[in-house]
Design a protein around this motif. Structure first.
Motif, PDB file in Angstrom:
ATOM      1  N   UNK A 157      36.595  54.850 101.282  1.00 56.46           N
ATOM      2  CA  UNK A 157      36.223  55.957 100.243  1.00 56.46           C
ATOM      3  C   UNK A 157      35.827  55.592  98.967  1.00 56.46           C
ATOM      4  N   UNK A 158      36.512  54.418  98.369  1.00 59.46           N
ATOM      5  CA  UNK A 158      36.127  54.142  97.108  1.00 59.46           C
ATOM      6  C   UNK A 158      34.960  53.372  97.015  1.00 59.46           C
ATOM      7  N   UNK A 159      34.346  52.568  98.096  1.00 57.19           N
ATOM      8  CA  UNK A 159      33.066  51.851  98.126  1.00 57.19           C
ATOM      9  C   UNK A 159      32.006  53.120  98.223  1.00 57.19           C
ATOM     10  N   UNK A 160      32.428  54.264  99.007  1.00 59.55           N
ATOM     11  CA  UNK A 160      31.142  55.328  98.926  1.00 59.55           C
ATOM     12  C   UNK A 160      31.185  56.040  97.575  1.00 59.55           C
ATOM     13  N   UNK A 161      32.325  56.221  97.105  1.00 55.22           N
ATOM     14  CA  UNK A 161      32.268  56.715  95.624  1.00 55.22           C
ATOM     15  C   UNK A 161      31.397  55.811  94.985  1.00 55.22           C
ATOM     16  N   UNK A 162      31.810  54.612  94.745  1.00 58.52           N
ATOM     17  CA  UNK A 162      30.985  53.645  93.893  1.00 58.52           C
ATOM     18  C   UNK A 162      29.611  53.721  94.379  1.00 58.52           C
ATOM     19  N   UNK A 163      29.071  53.725  95.548  1.00 61.54           N
ATOM     20  CA  UNK A 163      27.659  53.993  95.873  1.00 61.54           C
ATOM     21  C   UNK A 163      27.054  55.052  95.293  1.00 61.54           C
ATOM     22  N   UNK A 164      27.858  56.153  95.344  1.00 58.73           N
ATOM     23  CA  UNK A 164      27.249  57.417  94.753  1.00 58.73           C
ATOM     24  C   UNK A 164      27.242  57.448  93.377  1.00 58.73           C
ATOM     25  N   UNK A 165      28.129  56.995  92.511  1.00 55.89           N
ATOM     26  CA  UNK A 165      27.961  57.040  90.965  1.00 55.89           C
ATOM     27  C   UNK A 165      26.840  55.923  90.675  1.00 55.89           C
ATOM     28  N   UNK A 166      26.893  54.832  91.345  1.00 47.94           N
ATOM     29  CA  UNK A 166      25.889  54.027  91.000  1.00 47.94           C
ATOM     30  C   UNK A 166      24.553  54.395  91.428  1.00 47.94           C
ATOM     31  N   UNK A 167      24.581  55.224  92.447  1.00 50.70           N
ATOM     32  CA  UNK A 167      23.248  56.033  92.628  1.00 50.70           C
ATOM     33  C   UNK A 167      22.872  57.204  91.785  1.00 50.70           C
ATOM     34  N   UNK A 168      23.583  57.461  90.671  1.00 51.28           N
ATOM     35  CA  UNK A 168      23.243  58.102  89.732  1.00 51.28           C
ATOM     36  C   UNK A 168      23.700  59.667  89.871  1.00 51.28           C
ATOM     37  N   UNK A 169      24.314  60.010  90.816  1.00 52.23           N
ATOM     38  CA  UNK A 169      24.803  61.354  90.896  1.00 52.23           C
ATOM     39  C   UNK A 169      25.934  61.630  89.959  1.00 52.23           C
ATOM     40  N   UNK A 170      26.018  62.869  88.969  1.00 45.26           N
ATOM     41  CA  UNK A 170      27.252  62.933  88.105  1.00 45.26           C
ATOM     42  C   UNK A 170      28.277  63.507  88.906  1.00 45.26           C
ATOM     43  N   UNK A 171      29.427  63.091  88.294  1.00 49.96           N
ATOM     44  CA  UNK A 171      30.680  63.291  88.933  1.00 49.96           C
ATOM     45  C   UNK A 171      31.089  64.776  88.677  1.00 49.96           C
ATOM     46  N   UNK A 172      30.311  65.303  87.605  1.00 53.21           N
ATOM     47  CA  UNK A 172      30.584  66.614  87.058  1.00 53.21           C
ATOM     48  C   UNK A 172      29.621  67.756  87.790  1.00 53.21           C
ATOM     49  N   UNK A 173      29.006  67.160  88.965  1.00 54.56           N
ATOM     50  CA  UNK A 173      28.362  68.035  89.808  1.00 54.56           C
ATOM     51  C   UNK A 173      26.963  68.600  89.378  1.00 54.56           C
ATOM     52  N   UNK A 174      26.425  68.895  90.457  1.00 50.55           N
ATOM     53  CA  UNK A 174      24.955  69.917  90.135  1.00 50.55           C
ATOM     54  C   UNK A 174      23.747  68.914  89.697  1.00 50.55           C
ATOM     55  N   UNK A 175      23.929  67.683  89.410  1.00 53.35           N
ATOM     56  CA  UNK A 175      22.965  66.804  89.067  1.00 53.35           C
ATOM     57  C   UNK A 175      22.749  65.502  89.772  1.00 53.35           C
ATOM     58  N   UNK A 176      21.529  65.150  90.094  1.00 52.87           N
ATOM     59  CA  UNK A 176      21.402  64.022  90.987  1.00 52.87           C
ATOM     60  C   UNK A 176      20.509  64.098  92.172  1.00 52.87           C
ATOM     61  N   UNK A 177      19.857  63.115  92.469  1.00 53.50           N
ATOM     62  CA  UNK A 177      19.113  63.298  93.967  1.00 53.50           C
ATOM     63  C   UNK A 177      20.069  62.571  95.000  1.00 53.50           C
ATOM     64  N   UNK A 178      20.031  63.039  96.199  1.00 54.53           N
ATOM     65  CA  UNK A 178      20.754  62.634  97.264  1.00 54.53           C
ATOM     66  C   UNK A 178      20.170  61.249  97.704  1.00 54.53           C
ATOM     67  N   UNK A 179      19.067  60.959  97.310  1.00 56.11           N
ATOM     68  CA  UNK A 179      18.734  59.406  97.432  1.00 56.11           C
ATOM     69  C   UNK A 179      19.252  58.417  96.564  1.00 56.11           C
ATOM     70  N   UNK A 180      19.780  58.855  95.842  1.00 60.12           N
ATOM     71  CA  UNK A 180      20.326  57.852  94.593  1.00 60.12           C
ATOM     72  C   UNK A 180      21.465  56.931  95.628  1.00 60.12           C
ATOM     73  N   UNK A 181      22.357  57.582  96.187  1.00 63.79           N
ATOM     74  CA  UNK A 181      23.670  57.021  96.977  1.00 63.79           C
ATOM     75  C   UNK A 181      22.702  56.093  97.920  1.00 63.79           C
TER      76      UNK A 181
END
Ligand SMILES: Nc1ncnc2c1ncn2[C@@H]1O[C@H](COP(=O)(O)OP(=O)(O)OP(=O)(O)O)[C@@H](O)[C@H]1O
Ligand SMILES: Nc1ncnc2c1ncn2[C@@H]1O[C@H](COP(=O)(O)OP(=O)(O)OP(=O)(O)O)[C@@H](O)[C@H]1O
Ligand SMILES: [Mg+2]
Ligand SMILES: [Mg+2]
Lengths: 260, 310, 359, 359, 260
Positions: free
Chosen positions: D288-312
């Motif tokens: 779970x933490x690794x996936x979150x790391x991947x997502x944030x490194x991929x540039x998706x905002x934790x505040x929602x609504x911003x970022x491209x799914x390709x990032x993760x």
């Protein structure tokens, strides 16, 4: 006027990315006057007063208070210099009580040991003062000075913000559209307050889109357009139509006004 | 060399042992480990990296002895010698060779020692079992079951902890193999039954924690505390009579033997032979105690200290 | 402002205003049934929610697990067991009150305790020095989080996710994963185990550690509710921009909060050595999540600015009571995990239900 | 609206308006230096940020770790190694786009794989049935999260913190913590290991698993960017109340998002069996933490609504590259952990720096 | 008037905790009229129209559309029934483009296979329509229909929200203080739009604190006070002073008005 302006700004520039919110804007406020700032949406009024009140730092230009060059790095510094601002977003903490909000950042401490060493707040004193000030203004009929700001109606909140500024402002008071969301009755209260503060000799900057209000209380009107000061007019010499014409660019301002 | 985790001194030592030997033999060694115990995925990745980097041999202490097998197979197909250290794979022949302590044996020894020490009292002993983790990794099971066997309690499922219903067992609890867990678990079991007089612990840190708990309950006297590992701090505790007995294992030995075997394989291509009678090479486990008992041979803590690791 | 009517050329339609009446929006007391009453009472003092949950669960387990659970001794034992997580929960609360989150509290604490141990036992420095340095390291680690959150403007979740790994790595590096034996500590620097001491009162055994926990919460309560700084913390958590405009140095406050949280972790480190009896780099791997659980069960909002610092203390106790109770009731570890999962959800759900009633 | 001027009794001062000019606020191109240019370019397409980071790190490690790293085989190997975390990151992204977070993705996946194994191998059901049921369980587990988040109105962090424990407990209960051996799977239900198969192309070894990962991201990209539902997901994450008022069934959308995320976890479970080669209830504790790391490194905002799914996807690859590179460079695990910690912080810091330039 | 009202509400009650925002409020809207709703801050105007537009569900009371009893469980249902609302908080998604926002929840799909089976959006079509509608209104000079709403000024945003309502409203259009934050020029645009929509025969509900605006566009004025409808007055028969007097409680409303 030969009087020294109390607050002046010269050549202020502020960019947001590619948008130029302030484009070499000037500004003058004289002692004891009510200066209205009018302009279209997006003209840069809020940005201007944010620069003056330390909420943002202009990219260029200089600001002088009492002739002294100042460079506010935070709203706190502007406040300490005596400039109180009622922002378009009221800058209140919803969960804190009315009293806490009024004294936020300038809390009173208990006298003696508990205050100096335990840094204990003097709750009673603060609530006392808050209640009194609010009643003076008569803007609100608050049942409970301890209630959280979030439980107040939009009008009441604006009231709290205005009172806070009026209470602590020592040099300049700035109000950004203080009546925007207010009803007729409430707006009237605010306008009266402005007259009141003025009669205490404090200069006031009022941003408003409401011409009748502006022409009622203003001594001078600063017309802002496309990020800069277009001209300054005297409400007694010009009509509302003129003002609107200038600010919307329907008419060129008279030469003398541009200098005024 | 792929170990379970770097947060367990046992494997840290094993790593040091290997490195030392590698120095000596001029073998170049790279080490991998999971971040936490039971971090299986990282081990698979490590094996793959070894394949990628064309390693000659792999020393492996598997976190998940069954799940690792396919990865190991891949490595052996790639012509790499895979030696399982400490914990045998399931099935054991999935590795070219296994240098291990028999963890079951390790448990059995302390079990027998405890039983013998108590003598007739063993019949109405009150036993607390301090295990590793709720997920019951194989070491956990082997040591636990071994202990019970040794103590003379009949096992139900050999692969399950906590399914025994012998009245002498007060209960199981998990310790995560560290002092904090050991203490909490001991406290809880003492709450269940204050008269506990035999405490099995998965390893010596857990034992140390358990001892703290016993002390705070004022019960450090008259309770048999047994453990597994044989790390120097642990043996020191035996010497000071904190731990009654511990089964000493020899990670450095395992590691260095492993390195040698690989060197041999790389040079001459010959495989290490398992010890007679066993399907793996037993690097030995010895009981360390200062109150030796009949029929269970043991060494005293002095000797233990000389052979201890870390 | 009686002269208001005389103001220059006001719009004619406003003349009438002076006669407008002053009454405000109607109110209505509508406690329909007992449920509503309870709800309103609790809404008035939301801190009571976790307290009630605690009371209920203690009584419940008193029946289930029998008086072995209910004994003064066992209850004090629970205090001991939660003391470390409780102290960490206090640190966590500070951060969460500012609408942040600190995944690194556990790692920070373990790191600090390893440092204390290395200095005090390995290097044989005087214990007070070792402890002091441990505190400082804790505070600095916290300040690092604060710096990254304010100056670099990173979400706290990400910052502390990163520093969690960093502190963890440093801990392994410094300790070589080796515990420092209880006996060595006794020999070298017994002071490190100070908070392991305890006093007995009628069967109950209160360790200095559990008292420390209570003390820390008391101090924080005072700071948060009776000092200006405390109000600022709430204001920042409530609406950062508003607080900034209102003239609060939000960045400074935030850095202070994280640093203070770090310091508390340092204190927790000292207490932990006393609790565990030895310096154990392997312990408290999950302390960060456990502390967060305690905080949310204690009724502090993850969105910041709302909740009382006392909540997390109660929250930690609730978790402790559940663990102890379930164990004594002979429940498998695995079902304990299961129960804690539901506990978290249900406790917060109750809290939500209370707050639903507005004003 | 030329007749506007003739509107009944408008205030006199408005007469002039018809003559008002129509120009809008001034603009200014001020690419001062190359840095600014880059920044603006990246601001235009933020998805590029992680891509660039990825490129740089691959090249960097090419030098550090030598061509053992750079080989087609090793690069394809990295693909394999990140495939599971990558798929979970896809599920995680869906949730984070709605301003939520899902700590239970890993536990959910393991649970689903255990169910598949038990049904397919233990009980000997036909593999497709076992897999199908596994999918359903995954989706239901996700839907449970969604239900608690929307109907009970709990913060996603708390809900999934709870369900994480719950799923973990169920997993141990169902599996008895026993792995299912590779050989048994081959014998009983080889289909479970389908995604372990691979095809070789010039030294590179592409498992179906890595292809599945890419496929899933492709599908999600289409759904999020080319369908109404996708727009709704972004709208909900951006401003839930606004979306509700604008006429979107936000609750329904949210539940669907969590359920879909759960389903993706189910798919990941199947892939995981192929990847690991056996059903291992012990694996992926930290997924779970690794996936979150991947997502944030991929540039998706934790505040929602911003970022491209390709990032993760890129984010997961970055982490994979770092792990592999550091491993081949012979760096100790503990320094790998250390490096990943900084990577997380720095990557997101870069992202922030880009987005700082507004409009 | 003997015409059937298109939208009626009777005895609406809405409580927030102890606050009674709506206290048995009634409401009538007739076809093709512009109905202004005025009242002090906190009088309950927003709550009233929220109840009518499905944003909240009243605790008591009934709502009828075209004589049919309706019970909106969500804004969506109200919208599907033809009631479009411009909320005080504009209800736009900052990160989405202008076009996306206009068609949010009512997106157009590509024709044929890709639309039906792949559910592909018809971007070009939507942007096409959006641009056209915005130009018709002439409220904005948008450079790029794809730009995110968050990059627009307050005035421009309000424009987008208003256009969305005007475009899709089929039965009733409700606007809650649409000009509150707008400049003179922008407000004028909105008032013109209202006239325009009215001329298309759609009835409009306008909440505003700006008396001149109200008296300019309204056919009837619904005076709201302390959570209920105090009276309905005809702007031609009453003066602004009367209206203000009623809504602030300075004067009792005439009997006939209460019934009107
Ligand atoms: N934080 C920001 N980021 C980007 N652009 C901004 C920001 N703040 C203001 N702007 C832009 O700067 C310009 C001036 O904004 P400003 O708020 O000063 O206008 P205003 O005169 O206050 O308008 P209003 O009368 O609506 O308050 C606008 O074009 C606005 O879009
Ligand atoms: N979500 C809420 N929670 C609690 N009280 C509320 C809520 N919304 C409105 N109220 C209360 O209900 C009353 C009516 O609010 P409402 O917004 O309808 O007034 P209004 O007429 O729209 O005022 P304004 O002219 O300032 O918009 C006020 O006293 C307000 O405090
Ligand atoms: Mg403004
Ligand atoms: Mg309103």
């Amino acid at each position: 006027m030969t009087v020294q302006p109390i607050l002046t700004a010269r050549g202020l520039v502020k960019r947001y990315g590619r948008v130029v919110a302030l484009n070499h804007a000037d500004f003058d406020l004289y002692p004891g006057e009510v200066l209205a700032v009018i302009g279209d949406n997006g003209a840069g009024k809020t940005t201007l007063i944010k620069a003056i009140s330390g909420a943002i730092r202009p990219d260029e230009g200089e600001i002088r208070l009492d002739g002294q060059k100042v460079d506010f790095r935070s709203p706190l510094e502007a406040r300490d210099a005596g400039i109180e601002t009622v922002h378009q977003t009221l800058a209140l903490s919803p969960a804190l009580s009315i009293a806490d909000n009024m004294f936020l950042g300038r809390e009173l401490r208990k006298p003696g040991f508990r205050g100096r060493w335990l840094r204990a707040l003097d709750r009673d004193k603060m609530e006392e003062v808050a209640r009194q000030k609010l009643n003076e203004l008569g803007l609100l009929t608050i049942q409970n000075i301890r209630q959280a700001v979030e439980t107040l109606s939009g009008g009441q909140r604006q009231g709290v913000a205005v009172v806070r500024a009026a209470t602590f402002g020592s040099k300049v008071i700035i109000m950004d559209e203080p009546t925007a969301a207010l009803g007729v009755k409430e707006s009237r209260k605010v306008l009266d307050l402005i007259q009141d503060v003025k009669s205490r000799g404090l200069p006031i900057v009022l941003i408003s889109h409401n011409m009748p209000h502006v022409f009622e209380v203003a001594d001078r009107i600063h017309v802002h357009r496309l990020g800069r000061r277009l001209c300054v007019i005297d409400p007694k010499k010009h009509t509302m139509s003129d003002a609107v014409a200038y600010m919307t660019g329907a008419m060129e301002p008279p030469v003398e006004a541009a200098v005024a | 060399l792929i170990t379970k985790t770097d947060i367990n001194p046992f494997f840290v030592k094993m790593k040091e042992g290997a490195s030392a030997k590698a120095e000596e033999l001029g073998v170049d060694l790279s080490t991998y480990a999971g971040k936490i115990d039971g971090d299986h995925e990282t081990q698979v990745q490590a094996i793959e990296s070894c394949i990628a980097s064309g390693a000659k041999g792999i020393l492996l202490t598997a976190s998940d002895t069954k799940a690792i097998v396919p990865a190991v197979k891949k490595a052996r197909d790639a012509g790499i010698l895979v030696i399982a250290l400490d914990t045998p794979l399931e099935p054991i022949d999935s590795a070219d060779a296994t240098f291990a302590t028999d963890n079951f044996k390790a448990g059995e020894l302390i079990g027998q020692w405890a039983a013998k020490t108590l003598g007739d009292e063993a019949a109405n002993a009150k036993i607390a079992l301090l295990d590793l983790a709720p997920s019951q990794p194989s070491v956990d099971v082997l040591r636990n079951q071994g202990f019970l066997q040794g103590f003379g309690i009949e096992l139900k499922d050999e692969k399950m902890i906590g399914d025994e219903d012998d009245p002498r067992i007060v209960g199981n609890d998990v310790t995560s193999g560290n002092e904090e867990g050991g203490r909490k678990a001991m406290e809880n079991l003492l709450q269940k039954d204050p008269d506990i007089n035999v405490v099995y612990t998965i390893n010596e840190p857990a034992a140390a924690g358990a001892y703290e708990a016993l002390k705070s309950f004022g019960k450090e006297e008259g309770v048999l505390l047994v453990s597994v590992d044989g790390g120097c701090p642990g043996v020191q505790n035996v010497k000071e009579g904190i731990i009654g007995a511990t089964s000493q294992q020899y990670p450095l030995l395992m590691a260095s033997m492993g390195i040698e075997a690989i060197k041999k394989y790389a040079d001459s291509g010959e495989l290490p032979e398992p010890s007679p009678g066993l399907d793996f090479f037993n690097t030995g486990v010895t009981l360390v105690t200062d109150q030796p008992v009949e029929g269970v041979e043991s060494i005293d803590s002095e000797e233990g200290l000389e052979r201890c690791w870390g | 402002m009686s002269d208001a009517g005389a103001a220059p050329h006001k719009q004619d339609f406003e003349e009438v205003l002076d006669r407008s009446d002053k009454s405000v929006a109607a109110f209505e007391g509508h406690e329909k049934n007992l449920m509503d009453r309870l709800q309103h009472f609790l809404h008035g003092n939301p801190t009571m929610v976790p307290v009630i949950v605690l009371a209920i669960s203690i009584i419940a387990f008193g029946f289930i697990a029998g008086d072995r659970f209910f004994s003064a001794f066992n209850l004090s034992l629970i205090m001991q067991q939660v003391s470390i997580i409780g102290i960490l929960a206090a640190a966590q609360s500070l951060v969460i009150l500012t609408a942040g989150i600190d995944l690194s509290v556990g790692a920070n604490m373990v790191l600090a305790s390893v440092i204390m141990g290395n200095l005090g036992v390995q290097l044989g420095l005087p214990a007070p020095v070792a402890i002091g340095i441990g505190f400082i390291c804790g505070a600095l680690a916290g300040a690092l989080n604060g710096f990254l959150v304010t100056k670099v403007r990173l979400p706290p979740f990400i910052v502390t996710l990163g520093t969690w790994n960093i502190f963890f790595a440093l801990n392994l590096w410094l300790s070589g994963a080796q515990s420092i034996r209880s006996q060595d500590i006794d020999a070298q620097a017994p002071l490190l185990k100070f908070f392991g001491e305890s006093i007995n009162i009628g069967g109950a055994q209160f360790t200095f550690g559990s008292m420390l926990m209570v003390l820390i919460f008391a101090v924080l309560w005072y700071v948060l509710n009776r000092t200006a700084w405390g109000r600022h913390v709430y204001a920042v958590g409530d609406d950062k921009d508003a607080a900034e405009l209102a003239g609060i140095r939000t960045s400074r406050t935030l850095v202070q909060v994280y640093a203070l949280a770090g310091l508390v972790c340092g204190i927790a480190a000292w207490a932990a050595i006393g609790r565990v009896g030895s310096v154990s780099p392997q312990s408290f791997q999950e302390a960060n999540l456990q502390s967060i659980t305690a905080v949310v069960i204690g009724g502090i909002s993850l969105f910041g600015g709302r909740g009382s610092i006392i909540g997390p203390l109660v929250g930690a106790l609730i978790v402790g009571v559940f663990n102890s109770g379930l164990r004594l009731a002979g429940v498998d570890v695995l079902w304990q995990v299961f129960a804690i999962g539901w506990l978290t959800i249900i406790a917060v759900a109750m809290d939500q239900w209370i707050r639903k009633v507005s004003a």
